[in-house]
Design a protein around this motif. Structure first.
Motif, PDB file in Angstrom:
ATOM      1  N   MET A  43       0.812  -1.212   0.000  1.00 15.88           N
ATOM      2  CA  MET A  43       0.000   0.000   0.000  1.00 15.88           C
ATOM      3  C   MET A  43       0.842   1.257   0.000  1.00 15.88           C
ATOM      4  O   MET A  43       0.324   2.361  -0.179  1.00 15.88           O
ATOM      5  CB  MET A  43      -0.915   0.001   1.222  1.00 15.88           C
ATOM      6  N   SER A  44       2.145   1.106   0.181  1.00 17.03           N
ATOM      7  CA  SER A  44       3.020   2.255   0.380  1.00 17.03           C
ATOM      8  C   SER A  44       3.505   2.839  -0.936  1.00 17.03           C
ATOM      9  O   SER A  44       3.271   2.283  -2.012  1.00 17.03           O
ATOM     10  CB  SER A  44       4.234   1.828   1.213  1.00 17.03           C
ATOM     11  N   ALA A  45       4.232   3.944  -0.837  1.00 17.31           N
ATOM     12  CA  ALA A  45       4.880   4.537  -2.003  1.00 17.31           C
ATOM     13  C   ALA A  45       6.252   3.917  -2.257  1.00 17.31           C
ATOM     14  O   ALA A  45       6.893   4.221  -3.258  1.00 17.31           O
ATOM     15  CB  ALA A  45       5.013   6.040  -1.830  1.00 17.31           C
ATOM     16  N   PRO A 155      -2.907   5.350  -6.587  1.00 11.98           N
ATOM     17  CA  PRO A 155      -2.669   4.685  -7.868  1.00 11.98           C
ATOM     18  C   PRO A 155      -1.234   4.180  -7.938  1.00 11.98           C
ATOM     19  O   PRO A 155      -0.301   4.885  -7.554  1.00 11.98           O
ATOM     20  CB  PRO A 155      -2.934   5.792  -8.897  1.00 11.98           C
ATOM     21  N   GLN A 156      -1.065   2.962  -8.427  1.00 14.30           N
ATOM     22  CA  GLN A 156       0.247   2.323  -8.420  1.00 14.30           C
ATOM     23  C   GLN A 156       0.903   2.301  -9.801  1.00 14.30           C
ATOM     24  O   GLN A 156       1.887   1.592 -10.005  1.00 14.30           O
ATOM     25  CB  GLN A 156       0.119   0.901  -7.876  1.00 14.30           C
ATOM     26  N   PHE A 157       0.379   3.080 -10.736  1.00 10.92           N
ATOM     27  CA  PHE A 157       0.909   3.061 -12.096  1.00 10.92           C
ATOM     28  C   PHE A 157       2.016   4.103 -12.306  1.00 10.92           C
ATOM     29  O   PHE A 157       2.385   4.396 -13.432  1.00 10.92           O
ATOM     30  CB  PHE A 157      -0.222   3.287 -13.107  1.00 10.92           C
ATOM     31  N   PHE A 158       2.530   4.659 -11.204  1.00 11.79           N
ATOM     32  CA  PHE A 158       3.582   5.663 -11.275  1.00 11.79           C
ATOM     33  C   PHE A 158       4.803   5.172 -10.492  1.00 11.79           C
ATOM     34  O   PHE A 158       4.708   4.287  -9.653  1.00 11.79           O
ATOM     35  CB  PHE A 158       3.114   6.992 -10.667  1.00 11.79           C
ATOM     36  N   THR A 159       5.941   5.778 -10.763  1.00 11.43           N
ATOM     37  CA  THR A 159       7.099   5.575  -9.917  1.00 11.43           C
ATOM     38  C   THR A 159       7.056   6.593  -8.781  1.00 11.43           C
ATOM     39  O   THR A 159       6.322   7.592  -8.848  1.00 11.43           O
ATOM     40  CB  THR A 159       8.406   5.747 -10.694  1.00 11.43           C
ATOM     41  N   TYR A 160       7.853   6.352  -7.774  1.00  9.85           N
ATOM     42  CA  TYR A 160       7.929   7.304  -6.666  1.00  9.85           C
ATOM     43  C   TYR A 160       8.406   8.669  -7.168  1.00  9.85           C
ATOM     44  O   TYR A 160       7.894   9.709  -6.757  1.00  9.85           O
ATOM     45  CB  TYR A 160       8.884   6.778  -5.595  1.00  9.85           C
ATOM     46  N   GLY A 504      11.591   6.941   3.573  1.00 13.20           N
ATOM     47  CA  GLY A 504      11.969   5.572   3.261  1.00 13.20           C
ATOM     48  C   GLY A 504      12.612   4.828   4.402  1.00 13.20           C
ATOM     49  O   GLY A 504      13.099   3.704   4.215  1.00 13.20           O
ATOM     50  N   THR A 505      12.633   5.416   5.618  1.00 15.07           N
ATOM     51  CA  THR A 505      13.253   4.707   6.728  1.00 15.07           C
ATOM     52  C   THR A 505      12.280   3.795   7.459  1.00 15.07           C
ATOM     53  O   THR A 505      12.518   3.400   8.594  1.00 15.07           O
ATOM     54  CB  THR A 505      13.942   5.674   7.719  1.00 15.07           C
ATOM     55  N   THR A 506      11.207   3.439   6.799  1.00 19.05           N
ATOM     56  CA  THR A 506      10.439   2.261   7.206  1.00 19.05           C
ATOM     57  C   THR A 506      10.762   1.114   6.252  1.00 19.05           C
ATOM     58  O   THR A 506      11.243   0.066   6.672  1.00 19.05           O
ATOM     59  CB  THR A 506       8.926   2.542   7.222  1.00 19.05           C
TER      60      THR A 506
END
Length: 526
Positions: A43-45, A155-160, A504-506
């Motif tokens: 679910m994350s980025a 939406p998951q169709f992108f990069t971070y 990003g430190t998770t």
């Protein structure tokens, strides 16, 4: 059903652990409680903090484990070094090898993201390079598993990189700019962010012989004497005991939906951004065999708005307070932190003697010039979410704040804005804040109508659990190792708590400690 290693959970930590153990020769079974894979990670980025990584070095950016350790020590909460230093050392030494390992053993390819560390000014801090994220990958490479990755609230169709540079700033323009490329991504099943990370990790695990089972609810650890020997589980409705010759790795995620833990450790939380299968199973099972639980009051507390997910209101991470003409005030109507601070989560989670937040409920106060399209889009789903009034005093009364106090707070901030220096909280002065605000960190709140919206107290994933040593072996209260039991990710007593050290430190430490756990358990002589 017997194996060498049972991994409980299929998020970043679990799949990284399973892959590392399998590559080193172990027969691995991954058990996922849900019908879908990926947990909170999916679910994350998927911003991923990996210091001294090879992409960074290829770009000519200097970093080292020594600098990383200096940074972790300099930015940690007071007193943490006594218990966490060995884990910080393990993180500093293994992060870069972990990333290279993932790119060698899975279809994943990572790219640099132009994010500074949260505290660049601290010893060892870096302006650029430690943040990476996966590039697009087709979910169809999973074969029959292609539609078994958990859906996200975004939406998951992108990069971070596309998200932070375009979609979050102007979603309509970003989508129009991608145009035909976006259509092709949808048709080809190309996904990025957390979905992409889980797709790549899953493919790597399958290719290296891991068995992955969903609808597999682990109920308890089995033991022989003082040694963990496997698990009792219910798999697709049937009770099963699985023996694990080398042991069990708990990677069950947080306890955001635990009816016993959450009221005790996070009273007053508004929403969670984790899936409702995160009910503290790993923490509870570890404690049942004698583990010491720690950092149970730590979590990824982050700015968020709300959306709908699986039929209920759910947190949607969204930074809304960086923009001009906006301030945050606590329940007394006073500012308590720089609105652009990377430590907003820590600030809102600051506890009083009663264990409750000292500041919540927190309000976002903004005037007619404030603009955040995503914020407005989500707020439109609830007509009562944003309150509006012609004057600051009337607005204060509407949200039950003292009108004189809120008026004084706004006037004080406006004064600092006109001087160009926030002498209270130094808004816009750090490298992290300048990355987002450039030279527009300060601007007044003075043109009506005025608005107030709750600044939600949100957990995106708790970070408390059993203490471990640097090899991710679970420890008892006396410091001894529970043989055969390992823990990784946010199911463990995570050495980076609510005060994160970078975007990003998770995810980054989850992948790294999973990698450490997998390699460690594979070498255990059962």
């Amino acid at each position: 059903m017997n194996c060498d290693v049972v991994v409980v959970g299929s998020g970043a930590a679990g799949l990284s652990a399973a892959l590392a153990a399998a590559v080193d020769g172990a027969k691995v079974i991954v058990l996922e409680k849900s019908h879908v894979l990926g947990g909170t990670t999916a679910m994350s980025a998927a911003g991923t903090w990996v210091p001294a990584n090879h992409h960074m070095q290829a770009a000519g950016l200097a970093d080292s484990p020594e600098e990383t350790l200096a940074y972790l020590r300099a930015t940690a909460p007071p007193g943490w070094a006594a218990t966490e230093d060995a884990l910080w050392q393990a993180l500093a030494e293994n992060s870069a090898p972990m990333l290279r390992f993932l790119e060698e053993r899975t279809p994943l390819v990572f790219e640099l993201v132009n994010h500074p560390d949260f505290y660049v000014e601290a010893p060892g801090g870096k302006l650029y390079g430690r943040m990476v994220s996966p590039t697009l990958i087709s979910r169809y490479i999973l074969g029959r598993w292609w539609n078994r990755v958990r859906k996200s609230v975004k939406p998951q169709f992108f990069t971070y990189k596309e998200m932070v540079s375009g979609v979050l700033k102007d979603p309509v323009r970003a989508v129009l700019k991608l145009g035909p490329s976006l259509v092709w991504r949808v048709l080809a099943g190309k996904v990025g962010l957390g979905n992409g990370l889980i797709v790549g990790l899953t493919r790597g695990c399958l290719d290296n012989g891991c068995t992955i089972l969903t609808d597999a609810d682990v109920k308890r650890l089995t033991t022989g004497g003082d040694v963990v020997t496997g698990v009792d589980a219910v798999i697709e409705g049937k009770a099963v005991t699985i023996a694990a010759r080398k042991g069990v790795i708990l990677a069950t995620g947080g306890f955001d939906w635990a009816p016993d833990y959450m009221p005790k450790y996070f009273p007053g939380i508004d929403l969670t951004g984790a899936p409702d299968t995160n009910t503290g199973d790993g923490q509870r099972m570890a404690e049942a065999v004698g583990a010491e639980l720690a950092h149970m009051d730590q979590s990824n507390i982050a700015p968020a708005t709300f959306t709908q997910y699986e039929g209920r209101r759910h947190a949607q991470p969204l930074y809304e307070s960086y923009a001009p003409h906006c301030i945050l005030v606590n329940r007394e109507g006073r500012r308590f932190v720089s609105e652009g601070s990377p430590a907003l989560g820590s600030a809102i989670d600051e506890r009083g003697p009663d264990g409750k937040s000292k500041h919540a409920p927190v309000w976002r106060i903004f005037d007619s010039r404030y603009s955040n399209r995503l914020s407005a889009m989500y707020a439109a789903k609830d007509p009562d979410f944003v309150r509006t009034a012609d004057t600051i005093e009337t607005l204060a009364a509407t949200i039950r704040l003292d009108p004189a106090t809120l008026r004084a707070t706004v006037d004080r901030f406006n004064g600092w804005s006109k001087q160009g220096v926030d002498r209270d909280f130094h808004r816009g002065e750090t490298a992290w804040e300048r990355y987002y605000t450039k030279d527009r960190a300060l601007d007044t709140v003075e043109e009506g109508p005025f608005h107030a919206a709750p600044f939600l107290y949100v957990s995106l994933g708790t970070k408390g659990g059993p203490r471990t040593d640097r090899n991710c072996q679970v420890l008892r209260k006396d410091g001894s190792v529970i043989a055969g039991l390992y823990c990784a990710g946010i199911a463990m007593a995570n050495p980076i708590g609510t005060k994160a050290v970078g975007a990003g430190t998770t995810i980054g430490p989850c992948l790294t400690f999973g990698y450490i756990a997998g390699k460690s358990i594979a070498t255990r002589n059962a």
